[in-house]
Design a protein around this motif. Structure first.
Motif, PDB file in Angstrom:
ATOM      1  N   MET A  18     -22.920 -22.844  -1.129  1.00 34.50           N
ATOM      2  CA  MET A  18     -22.635 -24.056  -1.914  1.00 34.50           C
ATOM      3  C   MET A  18     -21.925 -23.790  -2.957  1.00 34.50           C
ATOM      4  O   MET A  18     -22.044 -22.749  -3.661  1.00 34.50           O
ATOM      5  N   THR A  19     -20.798 -24.595  -3.101  1.00 37.09           N
ATOM      6  CA  THR A  19     -20.053 -24.440  -4.237  1.00 37.09           C
ATOM      7  C   THR A  19     -19.910 -25.673  -5.154  1.00 37.09           C
ATOM      8  O   THR A  19     -20.353 -26.966  -4.827  1.00 37.09           O
ATOM      9  N   ALA A  20     -19.872 -25.319  -6.394  1.00 39.79           N
ATOM     10  CA  ALA A  20     -19.668 -26.516  -7.368  1.00 39.79           C
ATOM     11  C   ALA A  20     -18.328 -27.108  -7.319  1.00 39.79           C
ATOM     12  O   ALA A  20     -17.340 -26.578  -7.025  1.00 39.79           O
ATOM     13  N   PRO A  21     -18.266 -28.349  -8.079  1.00 42.13           N
ATOM     14  CA  PRO A  21     -16.677 -28.998  -8.362  1.00 42.13           C
ATOM     15  C   PRO A  21     -15.635 -28.115  -8.741  1.00 42.13           C
ATOM     16  O   PRO A  21     -14.531 -28.019  -8.538  1.00 42.13           O
ATOM     17  N   ASP A  22     -16.045 -26.788  -9.713  1.00 41.72           N
ATOM     18  CA  ASP A  22     -14.918 -26.210 -10.225  1.00 41.72           C
ATOM     19  C   ASP A  22     -14.661 -25.030  -9.421  1.00 41.72           C
ATOM     20  O   ASP A  22     -13.934 -24.030  -9.414  1.00 41.72           O
ATOM     21  N   GLY A  23     -15.290 -24.802  -8.201  1.00 45.27           N
ATOM     22  CA  GLY A  23     -15.058 -23.860  -7.212  1.00 45.27           C
ATOM     23  C   GLY A  23     -16.218 -22.635  -7.124  1.00 45.27           C
ATOM     24  O   GLY A  23     -16.017 -21.812  -6.204  1.00 45.27           O
ATOM     25  N   SER A  24     -16.736 -22.698  -8.254  1.00 47.74           N
ATOM     26  CA  SER A  24     -17.817 -21.636  -8.318  1.00 47.74           C
ATOM     27  C   SER A  24     -18.943 -21.542  -7.401  1.00 47.74           C
ATOM     28  O   SER A  24     -19.351 -22.722  -6.852  1.00 47.74           O
ATOM     29  N   VAL A  25     -19.120 -20.481  -6.861  1.00 43.52           N
ATOM     30  CA  VAL A  25     -20.552 -20.233  -5.791  1.00 43.52           C
ATOM     31  C   VAL A  25     -21.833 -20.360  -6.441  1.00 43.52           C
ATOM     32  O   VAL A  25     -22.060 -19.687  -7.627  1.00 43.52           O
ATOM     33  N   ILE A  26     -22.609 -21.463  -6.045  1.00 38.20           N
ATOM     34  CA  ILE A  26     -23.649 -21.542  -6.708  1.00 38.20           C
ATOM     35  C   ILE A  26     -25.126 -21.157  -6.093  1.00 38.20           C
ATOM     36  O   ILE A  26     -26.020 -20.741  -6.263  1.00 38.20           O
ATOM     37  N   ILE A  27     -24.792 -21.198  -4.787  1.00 42.02           N
ATOM     38  CA  ILE A  27     -25.902 -20.564  -3.578  1.00 42.02           C
ATOM     39  C   ILE A  27     -24.839 -19.715  -2.588  1.00 42.02           C
ATOM     40  O   ILE A  27     -24.064 -20.255  -2.081  1.00 42.02           O
ATOM     41  N   ASN A  28     -25.569 -18.270  -2.346  1.00 41.27           N
ATOM     42  CA  ASN A  28     -24.920 -17.677  -1.375  1.00 41.27           C
ATOM     43  C   ASN A  28     -25.824 -16.930  -0.726  1.00 41.27           C
ATOM     44  O   ASN A  28     -26.492 -15.819  -1.023  1.00 41.27           O
ATOM     45  N   TYR A  29     -26.360 -17.251   0.516  1.00 41.98           N
ATOM     46  CA  TYR A  29     -27.363 -16.992   1.108  1.00 41.98           C
ATOM     47  C   TYR A  29     -27.158 -16.373   2.464  1.00 41.98           C
ATOM     48  O   TYR A  29     -26.582 -17.192   3.180  1.00 41.98           O
ATOM     49  N   ASP A  30     -27.194 -15.113   2.727  1.00 42.52           N
ATOM     50  CA  ASP A  30     -26.749 -14.439   4.030  1.00 42.52           C
ATOM     51  C   ASP A  30     -27.748 -13.357   4.313  1.00 42.52           C
ATOM     52  O   ASP A  30     -27.907 -12.405   3.781  1.00 42.52           O
ATOM     53  N   ARG A  31     -28.704 -13.849   5.276  1.00 48.80           N
ATOM     54  CA  ARG A  31     -29.805 -12.977   5.753  1.00 48.80           C
ATOM     55  C   ARG A  31     -30.115 -13.153   7.260  1.00 48.80           C
ATOM     56  O   ARG A  31     -30.004 -13.889   7.840  1.00 48.80           O
ATOM     57  N   PRO A  32     -30.494 -11.683   8.045  1.00 50.34           N
ATOM     58  CA  PRO A  32     -30.785 -11.701   9.308  1.00 50.34           C
ATOM     59  C   PRO A  32     -32.302 -12.646   9.596  1.00 50.34           C
ATOM     60  O   PRO A  32     -33.117 -12.361   8.587  1.00 50.34           O
ATOM     61  N   ALA A  33     -32.496 -13.253  10.590  1.00 48.18           N
ATOM     62  CA  ALA A  33     -33.844 -13.578  10.873  1.00 48.18           C
ATOM     63  C   ALA A  33     -34.676 -12.475  11.350  1.00 48.18           C
ATOM     64  O   ALA A  33     -34.236 -11.684  11.934  1.00 48.18           O
ATOM     65  N   GLU A  34     -35.700 -12.741  10.579  1.00 42.73           N
ATOM     66  CA  GLU A  34     -36.845 -11.823  10.976  1.00 42.73           C
ATOM     67  C   GLU A  34     -37.446 -11.830  12.253  1.00 42.73           C
ATOM     68  O   GLU A  34     -38.168 -11.025  12.941  1.00 42.73           O
ATOM     69  N   HIS A  35     -37.583 -13.112  12.628  1.00 44.06           N
ATOM     70  CA  HIS A  35     -38.463 -13.380  13.993  1.00 44.06           C
ATOM     71  C   HIS A  35     -37.566 -14.660  14.827  1.00 44.06           C
ATOM     72  O   HIS A  35     -36.735 -15.411  14.235  1.00 44.06           O
ATOM     73  N   THR A  36     -38.068 -14.399  16.005  1.00 40.63           N
ATOM     74  CA  THR A  36     -37.340 -15.622  16.892  1.00 40.63           C
ATOM     75  C   THR A  36     -38.391 -16.792  16.696  1.00 40.63           C
ATOM     76  O   THR A  36     -39.563 -16.685  16.564  1.00 40.63           O
TER      77      THR A  36
END
Length: 85
Positions: A18-36
């Motif tokens: 998720m990025t703010a209007p000024d282009g800054s990243v406010i959320i960066n979530y990147d994770r592998p799924a632990e379960h099917t």
């Protein structure tokens, strides 16, 4: 920002950004799924900063990625935006 999708497999990568209007990243979530899971629901968000959110357009992206024989395949690619005034 939320997503709901079918067919999550262990090891799939769930990526929210998720990025703010000024282009800054406010959320960066990147994770592998632990379960099917047959059905998966995920959400991300932040608390309002002191003084509230800055006006403008916020962008949110989600991708579900799966490794297929050493090559990453995009299974889901979503983008949303909202404008705060």
């Amino acid at each position: 920002f939320w997503t709901e999708y079918f067919g999550l497999q262990q090891g799939d990568r769930e990526v929210f950004r998720m990025t703010a209007p000024d282009g800054s990243v406010i959320i960066n979530y990147d994770r592998p799924a632990e379960h099917t899971r047959i059905l998966e629901f995920r959400y991300v968000g932040i608390r309002a900063p002191n003084g509230g959110f800055m006006p403008g357009v916020y962008h949110a992206d989600f991708k579900l990625l799966r490794d297929k024989s050493g090559s990453e395949q995009t299974l889901v690619d979503m983008a949303r935006k909202v404008e705060l005034q």
